[in-house]
Scaffold this motif. Structure first.
Motif, short mmCIF file in Angstrom:
data_model
loop_
_atom_site.label_atom_id
_atom_site.label_comp_id
_atom_site.label_asym_id
_atom_site.label_seq_id
_atom_site.Cartn_x
_atom_site.Cartn_y
_atom_site.Cartn_z
N PHE A 178 6.29 -0.63 11.77
CA PHE A 178 4.91 -0.88 11.40
C PHE A 178 4.58 -0.27 10.04
CE2 PHE A 178 0.62 0.93 11.15
CZ PHE A 178 -0.12 -0.25 11.07
N LEU A 179 5.01 0.95 9.82
CA LEU A 179 4.69 1.62 8.56
C LEU A 179 5.32 0.91 7.36
CD1 LEU A 179 5.05 5.37 9.68
CD2 LEU A 179 2.93 4.08 9.28
N GLU A 180 6.42 0.20 7.61
CA GLU A 180 7.07 -0.55 6.53
C GLU A 180 6.42 -1.92 6.29
OE1 GLU A 180 11.62 1.24 6.77
OE2 GLU A 180 11.15 -0.68 7.72
N GLY A 181 5.55 -2.34 7.19
CA GLY A 181 4.92 -3.66 7.04
C GLY A 181 3.89 -3.67 5.93
N LYS A 182 3.44 -4.87 5.61
CA LYS A 182 2.35 -5.01 4.63
C LYS A 182 1.81 -6.42 4.68
CE LYS A 182 5.60 -5.82 0.80
NZ LYS A 182 6.03 -5.37 -0.54
N GLY A 183 0.58 -6.58 4.20
CA GLY A 183 -0.02 -7.90 4.09
C GLY A 183 -0.36 -8.54 5.41
N ASP A 184 -0.53 -7.74 6.47
CA ASP A 184 -0.80 -8.29 7.79
C ASP A 184 -2.20 -7.94 8.29
OD1 ASP A 184 -0.51 -5.60 8.08
OD2 ASP A 184 1.10 -5.66 9.55
N GLY A 185 -3.03 -7.39 7.41
CA GLY A 185 -4.37 -7.00 7.80
C GLY A 185 -4.47 -5.54 8.22
N PHE A 186 -3.34 -4.83 8.27
CA PHE A 186 -3.35 -3.43 8.72
C PHE A 186 -2.99 -2.45 7.61
CE2 PHE A 186 -2.19 -5.81 12.69
CZ PHE A 186 -3.40 -5.61 13.34
N ASP A 187 -3.01 -2.93 6.36
CA ASP A 187 -2.64 -2.03 5.26
C ASP A 187 -3.60 -0.85 5.13
OD1 ASP A 187 -0.38 -3.41 4.53
OD2 ASP A 187 -1.38 -4.65 3.03
N SER A 188 -4.85 -1.04 5.56
CA SER A 188 -5.81 0.07 5.47
C SER A 188 -5.37 1.24 6.36
CB SER A 188 -7.21 -0.40 5.86
OG SER A 188 -7.21 -0.94 7.18
N ILE A 189 -4.73 0.92 7.51
CA ILE A 189 -4.23 1.97 8.38
C ILE A 189 -3.08 2.71 7.71
CG2 ILE A 189 -3.07 2.46 10.57
CD1 ILE A 189 -4.57 0.09 11.77
N ARG A 190 -2.16 1.96 7.12
CA ARG A 190 -1.03 2.59 6.43
C ARG A 190 -1.50 3.46 5.29
NH1 ARG A 190 0.44 -2.97 7.19
NH2 ARG A 190 1.91 -3.15 8.94
N ASN A 191 -2.46 2.97 4.52
CA ASN A 191 -2.99 3.76 3.41
C ASN A 191 -3.65 5.04 3.91
OD1 ASN A 191 -2.12 1.82 1.58
ND2 ASN A 191 -4.08 0.73 1.56
N LEU A 192 -4.38 4.92 5.02
CA LEU A 192 -5.04 6.08 5.61
C LEU A 192 -4.02 7.15 5.97
CD1 LEU A 192 -7.61 7.39 7.02
CD2 LEU A 192 -6.80 6.24 9.11
N LEU A 193 -2.95 6.75 6.65
CA LEU A 193 -1.94 7.71 7.07
C LEU A 193 -1.17 8.27 5.87
CD1 LEU A 193 -0.49 5.89 10.24
CD2 LEU A 193 -2.39 7.50 10.10
N GLN A 194 -0.83 7.38 4.96
CA GLN A 194 -0.05 7.79 3.78
C GLN A 194 -0.80 8.81 2.94
OE1 GLN A 194 3.01 6.64 2.95
NE2 GLN A 194 3.27 7.11 0.80
N GLU A 195 -2.09 8.61 2.77
CA GLU A 195 -2.87 9.45 1.87
C GLU A 195 -3.30 10.77 2.51
OE1 GLU A 195 -3.45 8.84 -1.34
OE2 GLU A 195 -2.21 7.02 -1.12
N ASN A 196 -3.42 10.82 3.84
CA ASN A 196 -3.99 11.99 4.49
C ASN A 196 -3.01 12.85 5.27
OD1 ASN A 196 -7.14 11.80 4.18
ND2 ASN A 196 -6.43 9.71 4.58
#
Length: 474
Positions: A94-112
């Motif tokens: 999941f963390l490697e995915g992108k462009g599926d509507g869940f990028d905001s979740i990945r960005n949240l986890l990545q940044e915080n």
């Protein structure tokens, strides 16, 4: 409120990112190793080999994120507790995915968050599907002494990284139930104690609040199937020590769910509650939960069995008996797979015992199984349909006259016991700890159910509806 995900989104997310290479509980280190090399090539994670097991198998740590909040997750410190390991690899996908509507979740986890995953701490135990390491030491009782290379490795990583949050990922046996119900505990949770008095400080309270959020989600998927693990302080245990080291630590124990022997649905629940907890840590929203909700979650009871038969007539002609019988199945590992042996776990007045399957046997009686009068020449003749026809006629065992060397001891899913040299053991009478190969029928001898090797088979059903059996040629 913060960022939230609804049930349909969670379902879609897991379906999209479930790691297809892991599809049963008994995967090996080589399966994990090959997947880690694939993720290394993605460039998203910082993957390092942090050590080796006693037998020289690589132990990996996977780093993700660049935030200030430090989180550490470790799985399979017990080799036969792999459910969360599968979920972690789903999370990596999941963390490697992108462009599926869940990028905001990945960005949240990545940044915080700054996350460290150790997906398989005990690869030698996993190789054998055993709890302990190659030296027969329980790694989760080595936090104090650090006698093992694997336990010392986990502690050294914790001391170097100094996480603020910890996730201790395990499986518990499938015979826990929610108190006063016949519901198996599907997920058990715990905020471990950090001292004998089981005091609640800010660190432990944080773990309790995270668990309240997990339980809220789990009740949507498995209502009334969540409990708490025993919270007795264990000075040798890693969860208790992580809590005392200042990491709000959550124990997740994957339990049982009817129809899910390989725990694939429970794997999905791990994926959901771990990812959601990471989101809530990233946003700080877990702090909005009232820790009192943790106390409302009941502790595990241990009253589950695979089968409970109620009010069965058995005994003998001179001394009849009508009572309840509880049956459990045990697994024996062979060559990466396993076979099952059923046993009588309890006999007596058992209204407080519950079964994944239950039989109301009032008016029914014990009937012994028989061996088919003629041996079959070879296994090719014994189709599931032929085997089931024999079973319905009262034959629980059939001899194979000639077996190929590769077929000796072979595992099978046929609804009958197959033997070649060692005679099949029908159950002559109900005996505590004894075998579980017998019929339940009416007073005229009509067979209603077969208890075959600890499995309940309703003889009114078709062979296609029987489900998974894990037997072995004797």
């Amino acid at each position: 409120m913060g960022m939230q995900v609804d049930s349909s989104q969670w379902n879609s997310m897991h379906a999209s990112y479930k790691e297809s290479a892991l599809f049963h509980r008994r995967f090996k280190h080589k399966d994990v190793d090959s997947l880690i090399q694939v993720h290394r090539n993605s460039g998203l994670f910082n993957i390092s080999q942090i050590g080796k097991s006693v037998e020289g198998r690589a132990i990996y740590e996977i780093a993700y994120g660049k935030g200030d909040k430090k989180v550490m997750l470790w799985s399979q410190m017990h080799g036969d507790e792999p459910t969360a390991t599968m979920a972690l690899f789903d999370i990596f996908n999941f963390l490697e995915g992108k462009g599926d509507g869940f990028d905001s979740i990945r960005n949240l986890l990545q940044e915080n968050l700054s996350i460290r995953f150790i997906p398989m701490l005990n690869p030698d135990g996993a190789e054998r599907f055993l709890r302990r390491n190659a030296q027969s030491i329980d790694l989760n009782r080595d936090a104090r002494a650090n006698q093992t290379v694997e336990g010392a490795l986990l502690k050294s990583r914790a001391k170097e990284f100094n996480p603020r949050y910890g996730f201790n990922l395990h499986d518990q046996n499938i015979y826990y139930n929610v108190p006063d119900t016949k519901n198996p505990v599907t997920i058990s949770l715990l905020a471990p104690a950090y001292n004998t008095e089981r005091d609640v400080n800010e660190v432990r309270e944080g773990a309790m609040q995270i668990i309240v959020g997990m339980n809220k989600i789990l009740q949507q998927y498995v209502p009334d199937a969540v409990a708490k693990y025993d919270d007795t302080y264990t000075p040798r245990g890693f969860g208790d020590n992580f809590q005392s080291w200042g990491a709000s630590t959550v124990l997740i124990e994957s339990g049982g769910l009817k129809g899910d022997p390989e725990k694939q649905q429970i794997r999905k629940l791990n994926f959901i509650i771990i990812l959601n907890a990471l989101m809530e840590i990233a946003q700080g929203t877990y702090e909005n939960y009232d820790a009192k909700g943790y106390e409302e979650i009941p502790f595990n009871a241990s009253q589950m069995h695979d089968i409970v038969i109620r009010g069965l007539s058995f005994g003998n002609d001179s001394i009849p008996l009508k009572s309840d019988i509880a049956i459990r199945r045990g697994e024996t590992t062979v060559a990466g797979d396993y076979f099952v042996r059923g046993r009588v776990e309890d006999i007596g007045d058992l209204p407080e015992s519950y079964g994944y399957d239950e039989v109301e046997a009032d008016g029914l009686r014990f009937i012994a199984g028989k061996i088919a009068p003629q041996a079959i020449p070879d296994l090719s003749i014994l189709t599931p349909e032929v085997a089931y026809d024999l079973l319905k006629k009262g034959y629980m065992g059939v001899q194979v006259a000639k077996l190929l060397p590769a077929e000796e001891g072979m595992l099978h899913s046929l609804p009958i016991q197959v033997f070649s040299k060692t005679a099949f053991a029908a159950t002559p009478f109900i005996d505590l700890g004894g075998t579980t190969n017998f019929y339940i029928g009416d007073s005229t001898g009509n067979l209603k159910y077969a208890i075959l090797n600890g499995y309940l088979i309703d003889l009114s059903k078709s062979v296609k509806d029987i489900g998974l059996l894990k037997n072995r040629i004797q």
